[in-house]
Design a protein around this motif. Structure first.
Motif, mmCIF file in Angstrom:
data_model
loop_
_atom_site.group_PDB
_atom_site.id
_atom_site.type_symbol
_atom_site.label_atom_id
_atom_site.label_comp_id
_atom_site.label_asym_id
_atom_site.label_seq_id
_atom_site.Cartn_x
_atom_site.Cartn_y
_atom_site.Cartn_z
ATOM 1 N N TYR A 120 0.815 -1.226 0.000
ATOM 2 C CA TYR A 120 0.000 0.000 0.000
ATOM 3 C C TYR A 120 0.844 1.268 0.000
ATOM 4 O O TYR A 120 0.437 2.292 -0.519
ATOM 5 C CB TYR A 120 -0.900 0.042 1.233
ATOM 6 C CG TYR A 120 -1.983 -0.993 1.226
ATOM 7 C CD1 TYR A 120 -2.950 -0.991 0.235
ATOM 8 C CD2 TYR A 120 -2.049 -1.978 2.216
ATOM 9 C CE1 TYR A 120 -3.956 -1.947 0.213
ATOM 10 C CE2 TYR A 120 -3.045 -2.933 2.206
ATOM 11 C CZ TYR A 120 -3.995 -2.911 1.205
ATOM 12 O OH TYR A 120 -4.978 -3.852 1.188
ATOM 13 N N TRP A 121 2.001 1.190 0.657
ATOM 14 C CA TRP A 121 2.737 2.410 0.981
ATOM 15 C C TRP A 121 3.995 2.563 0.149
ATOM 16 O O TRP A 121 4.708 1.599 -0.103
ATOM 17 C CB TRP A 121 3.121 2.395 2.478
ATOM 18 C CG TRP A 121 1.940 2.330 3.388
ATOM 19 C CD1 TRP A 121 1.476 1.213 4.022
ATOM 20 C CD2 TRP A 121 1.069 3.395 3.763
ATOM 21 N NE1 TRP A 121 0.368 1.535 4.768
ATOM 22 C CE2 TRP A 121 0.097 2.866 4.625
ATOM 23 C CE3 TRP A 121 1.029 4.762 3.453
ATOM 24 C CZ2 TRP A 121 -0.918 3.646 5.193
ATOM 25 C CZ3 TRP A 121 0.025 5.536 4.010
ATOM 26 C CH2 TRP A 121 -0.939 4.981 4.864
ATOM 27 N N THR A 161 4.631 10.059 12.671
ATOM 28 C CA THR A 161 3.187 10.349 12.732
ATOM 29 C C THR A 161 2.739 11.151 11.519
ATOM 30 O O THR A 161 1.547 11.273 11.268
ATOM 31 C CB THR A 161 2.837 11.040 14.069
ATOM 32 O OG1 THR A 161 1.483 10.712 14.419
ATOM 33 C CG2 THR A 161 2.989 12.554 13.995
ATOM 34 N N ALA A 199 4.149 10.308 8.500
ATOM 35 C CA ALA A 199 4.510 9.454 7.370
ATOM 36 C C ALA A 199 3.285 9.108 6.529
ATOM 37 O O ALA A 199 2.271 8.649 7.067
ATOM 38 C CB ALA A 199 5.184 8.178 7.881
ATOM 39 N N PRO A 246 5.862 11.177 20.225
ATOM 40 C CA PRO A 246 5.789 9.817 20.763
ATOM 41 C C PRO A 246 7.178 9.169 20.845
ATOM 42 O O PRO A 246 7.959 9.265 19.902
ATOM 43 C CB PRO A 246 4.896 9.087 19.759
ATOM 44 C CG PRO A 246 4.878 9.941 18.538
ATOM 45 C CD PRO A 246 5.149 11.337 18.968
ATOM 46 N N LYS A 299 7.844 5.916 21.226
ATOM 47 C CA LYS A 299 7.953 4.585 20.609
ATOM 48 C C LYS A 299 7.182 4.561 19.296
ATOM 49 O O LYS A 299 6.317 3.699 19.083
ATOM 50 C CB LYS A 299 7.371 3.521 21.546
ATOM 51 C CG LYS A 299 8.128 3.352 22.847
ATOM 52 C CD LYS A 299 7.588 2.131 23.565
ATOM 53 C CE LYS A 299 8.060 2.073 25.001
ATOM 54 N NZ LYS A 299 7.456 0.939 25.718
ATOM 55 N N ILE A 300 7.511 5.489 18.437
ATOM 56 C CA ILE A 300 6.729 5.598 17.195
ATOM 57 C C ILE A 300 6.825 4.338 16.351
ATOM 58 O O ILE A 300 5.878 3.973 15.654
ATOM 59 C CB ILE A 300 7.151 6.836 16.368
ATOM 60 C CG1 ILE A 300 6.162 7.085 15.223
ATOM 61 C CG2 ILE A 300 8.571 6.688 15.815
ATOM 62 C CD1 ILE A 300 4.767 7.403 15.629
ATOM 63 N N GLY A 342 5.598 0.976 19.136
ATOM 64 C CA GLY A 342 4.469 1.212 20.037
ATOM 65 C C GLY A 342 3.182 0.541 19.559
ATOM 66 O O GLY A 342 3.043 0.194 18.381
ATOM 67 N N ASN A 343 2.233 0.406 20.506
ATOM 68 C CA ASN A 343 0.992 -0.290 20.199
ATOM 69 C C ASN A 343 0.179 0.362 19.096
ATOM 70 O O ASN A 343 -0.602 -0.291 18.412
ATOM 71 C CB ASN A 343 0.115 -0.390 21.456
ATOM 72 C CG ASN A 343 0.610 -1.489 22.362
ATOM 73 O OD1 ASN A 343 1.178 -2.474 21.871
ATOM 74 N ND2 ASN A 343 0.423 -1.324 23.661
ATOM 75 N N ARG A 344 0.295 1.686 18.997
ATOM 76 C CA ARG A 344 -0.406 2.365 17.897
ATOM 77 C C ARG A 344 0.578 3.115 17.026
ATOM 78 O O ARG A 344 0.313 4.204 16.539
ATOM 79 C CB ARG A 344 -1.466 3.301 18.466
ATOM 80 C CG ARG A 344 -2.611 2.478 19.014
ATOM 81 C CD ARG A 344 -3.694 3.310 19.588
ATOM 82 N NE ARG A 344 -4.050 2.777 20.879
ATOM 83 C CZ ARG A 344 -4.962 3.287 21.663
ATOM 84 N NH1 ARG A 344 -5.605 4.372 21.304
ATOM 85 N NH2 ARG A 344 -5.226 2.735 22.814
ATOM 86 N N GLY A 345 1.734 2.488 16.882
ATOM 87 C CA GLY A 345 2.802 3.134 16.132
ATOM 88 C C GLY A 345 2.864 2.688 14.676
ATOM 89 O O GLY A 345 1.972 1.996 14.169
ATOM 90 N N LYS A 351 2.777 -1.387 13.637
ATOM 91 C CA LYS A 351 1.490 -2.083 13.757
ATOM 92 C C LYS A 351 0.437 -1.481 12.841
ATOM 93 O O LYS A 351 -0.399 -2.191 12.286
ATOM 94 C CB LYS A 351 1.028 -2.072 15.211
ATOM 95 C CG LYS A 351 1.892 -2.979 16.068
ATOM 96 C CD LYS A 351 1.293 -3.311 17.409
ATOM 97 C CE LYS A 351 2.231 -4.295 18.112
ATOM 98 N NZ LYS A 351 2.047 -4.370 19.540
ATOM 99 N N ALA A 352 0.444 -0.160 12.717
ATOM 100 C CA ALA A 352 -0.601 0.488 11.921
ATOM 101 C C ALA A 352 -0.412 0.283 10.428
ATOM 102 O O ALA A 352 -1.377 0.193 9.679
ATOM 103 C CB ALA A 352 -0.635 1.982 12.222
ATOM 104 N N MET A 353 0.852 0.179 9.990
ATOM 105 C CA MET A 353 1.098 0.328 8.563
ATOM 106 C C MET A 353 1.808 -0.853 7.914
ATOM 107 O O MET A 353 2.253 -0.743 6.779
ATOM 108 C CB MET A 353 1.886 1.628 8.304
ATOM 109 C CG MET A 353 1.090 2.861 8.711
ATOM 110 S SD MET A 353 2.026 4.421 8.730
ATOM 111 C CE MET A 353 2.155 4.812 6.995
#
Lengths: 446, 446
Positions: free
Chosen positions: A147-148, A183, A185, A224, A226-227, A230-233, A236-238
């Motif tokens: 995707y990225w 954040t 990116a 942040p 732990k970008i 981290g749990n929402r970093g 995991k997100a991307m």
């Protein structure tokens, strides 16, 4: 320890004096190659649009734009980051699928010029920027890349690190800069469907966003910690899959920039394997259209994801069409900047041959990706002959390297809008960058 | 037809004259409420940092910054978008989990001021901007929200549409603007772990990025046509689940802006349900710390994802701590801007009560989310009494609305750095915005 802290400590601790001579020499080639791409790209339509907008918006005269004049460092990063990617001849790292130069160098250069820093400081910052974004890219490759646009997303971290180092940030500030780089990116591959101009926006914005994160961090703006992990970093997100160990494995004992590949053809790197092989066949027999019955290109899946397009509608889309590039290479024996013209895009013979090019995934080639960006081609001729060729390493990979002389030649070709003497002078200067007390002095020769 | 085309055609076709009177009146309240937040936020530390940087970078004097002076429209969008979110009192839409004002209005306002457009044009652009980002947010909610800050990601589309409308783009240009807005969409929740300043960067950048996409589109910069539904577009890349039908269902027959909620308390909206209920209990009995044995808050899972924090370390983190906000409401009977001070953050009694607050997910309340942002609280007292309260709609939701008079009062409180007369004048002007031939005239009263 958080990954950002490890990367920050490593990067801030890296001094020019720590760099082996071969790393310095190689990094200067990367910077030379960046300038070639930026200058060749500076007059292209999408770059001119971004540049015009930056000039309308205005800004303090801090750094040169490759399109002329000076503006704020953020505008310089935006415009120069867009310019250095558009002709698709900028460097690439296989393992992370990142073009680092076009994001890291414009950000670093803008700060180095603004703050009147030395060539040595610029070189060390570029090495750190490459190191960080290549490591992050390797951790998320290949799944993130579906995707990225790694160059844009992961590249943002590299721009932030290079800028952080040149701005003299503390470790904590650098961690914040990485956090606020991550954040921001962004960059989706969707534009490739339309051959839209978006790719230049990606690289320009990545350079600008990374720099923005570093500039804010210098003011104490927090981010942040732990970008990456981290749990929402970012991971995991991307990224469907990722390997955290890749971020730090061997950090400090090697220089990722040495794994860089340089591009010789003016098309997407995922077409170069086939282009190399088909140019070889051209050189052996100069086939005419009617002599060619079919062309089969076997490669890795990602190459097809990005470049399987049998009907490109723009010059830019043609650079991302494996079928077009294959037809071009086999009929004309090259894939240079000048080859991606409107007349070539609609050339009757190329269009006919394009229909005869079949592109497929080969399981074995695919299994070696992204370590090897390989392909096999099979050309069937009307007289019944079949020619097969295969490569694991397109020209310009470290395993199939170009020489410094070849890169200088490439640079001189790409900057032919300048007078001969000026081009040679700029090449000389860039290849002696460590001798400059202020980078600014190189910039004014532009 | 592509979703972007439908949204572009709808938005460009929407004229002020098509808006029912109640929509116009309500939109002016949204704009009034935006100004209150922006002015109250203008002196906060993270906003000042972004503003200082924008001023260092410089820019043409095109639009006012809420922090003083003028700069380019991109800088105005960045600074004003950061300022209007920081005090956590800006509006919110339940269905899409978006604060639209802080992204859409700064972008729209900057263009309207620059191009000397009318109050009516601004109002229609704001309505379209809200409509588009709310619909995109609804399509990806709630799954997108786990990693992504909807206000920033989806908000970028709203800023692009409002700017596109005010810049007079064609449908095709607007589609490109949406495409290049979506490819810049960013903003991870990871910063919440550290209570970092990143949230302001998100909203400022979203306003700026959406505007940038529209400005480039005006120059002919192309973008992906199917940024939402495309194979490598926004939905597939950034949302585990999504419902495409939400983007267009009822488009043109309703006005999403009317579903807007206004915030009365200065904390994260996901704490307001409990804060409302605990303020009611405070009002009934003014309990002292030693009288309270325990507090139980039951709510939906997302509220816990964002606000389950029993040890906030900054004022800002306190606004995102359901435990802190609950303790504050029950002991002090309020959760105003002034309540989130350093002395309150480390207040001994609040810290003690905070440890007695338990937050859990209730399956039934969770099932109604995001239609209802509800909670139940149960307070046990030392004397054996238990008080329970429940709400489906925190104060300020359309189902539990605040009046125009209450919003004007909120605005006057939030702008108390201005002299009385100036505040009233600005409120009067904003509530008669449709009478202004140029928005610029309102801006100069700032």
């Amino acid at each position: 320890m958080e990954l950002s802290r490890k990367l920050a400590e490593y990067s801030l601790g890296l001094a020019y004096e720590d760099l082996p001579k071969e790393v310095v020499e190689f990094t200067k080639l990367c910077i030379l190659d960046y300038f070639g791409s930026a200058i060749a790209g500076s007059e292209k339509v999408p770059v001119q649009m971004i540049s015009e907008l930056a000039k309308e918006m205005g800004g303090s005269e801090q750094a040169h734009l490759v399109t002329g004049g000076q503006s704020s460092v953020l505008n310089a990063a935006l415009v120069n980051g867009a310019a250095s990617h558009v002709v698709e001849l900028d460097d690439i790292h296989k393992g992370s699928i990142i073009h680092a130069a076009t994001v890291v160098i414009p950000a670093a250069l803008a700060v180095a010029e603004w703050k009147r820093l030395s060539g040595k400081e610029l070189i060390a910052a570029v090495v750190a920027g490459y190191e960080v974004c290549y490591r992050i890219g390797e951790a998320v490759s290949p799944s993130h890349y579906y995707y990225w646009h790694n160059t844009a997303t992961c590249g943002t971290f590299g721009a932030a690190i290079a800028a952080a180092k040149l701005l003299g940030l503390t470790v904590d500030q650098t961690i914040a800069a990485l956090g606020n780089a991550g954040t921001q990116a962004a960059g989706l591959w969707e534009f490739i469907e339309d051959g839209a101009m978006t790719k230049q926006l990606h690289t320009g914005k990545a350079a600008m966003n990374g720099l923005l994160a570093a500039l804010l961090a210098q003011k104490g703006f927090t981010g942040p910690q732990k970008i990456l992990e981290g749990n929402r970093g970012f991971f995991k997100a991307m990224s469907e899959e990722y390997d955290i160990s890749r971020v730090t494995e061997g950090l400090g004992s090697e220089f990722k920039i040495m794994e860089n590949s340089f591009k010789i053809h003016a098309s997407c790197r995922h077409t170069h394997h086939a282009v190399d092989l088909l140019i070889d066949i051209f050189n052996e027999r100069q086939p005419k259209l009617e002599e060619i019955e079919s062309v089969m290109v076997e490669s890795y899946q990602v190459a097809l994801n990005i470049t399987d397009n049998d009907n490109p509608q723009t010059q830019y889309a043609a650079k991302f069409s494996l079928q077009f590039c294959s037809a071009l290479a086999l009929l004309k024996g090259s894939a240079t900047l000048d080859d991606f013209s409107d007349s070539m895009l609609w050339d009757e013979e190329i269009r006919q041959l394009l229909k005869k090019v079949k592109v497929v995934t080969d399981p074995q080639i695919n299994a070696s990706y992204p370590k090897q960006w390989g392909a096999a081609v099979e050309v069937r001729f009307a007289n019944g002959e079949t020619v097969k060729k295969q490569t694991d390493f397109p020209k310009g990979d470290p395993e199939n390297a170009v020489t410094a002389e070849e890169l200088r030649e490439k640079f001189l070709n790409m900057t032919n809008k300048y007078p001969e003497k000026q081009r040679h002078q700029l090449a000389d200067d860039l290849l002696e960058l460590e001798k400059f007390e202020t980078v600014e002095k190189v910039m004014v020769t532009l």
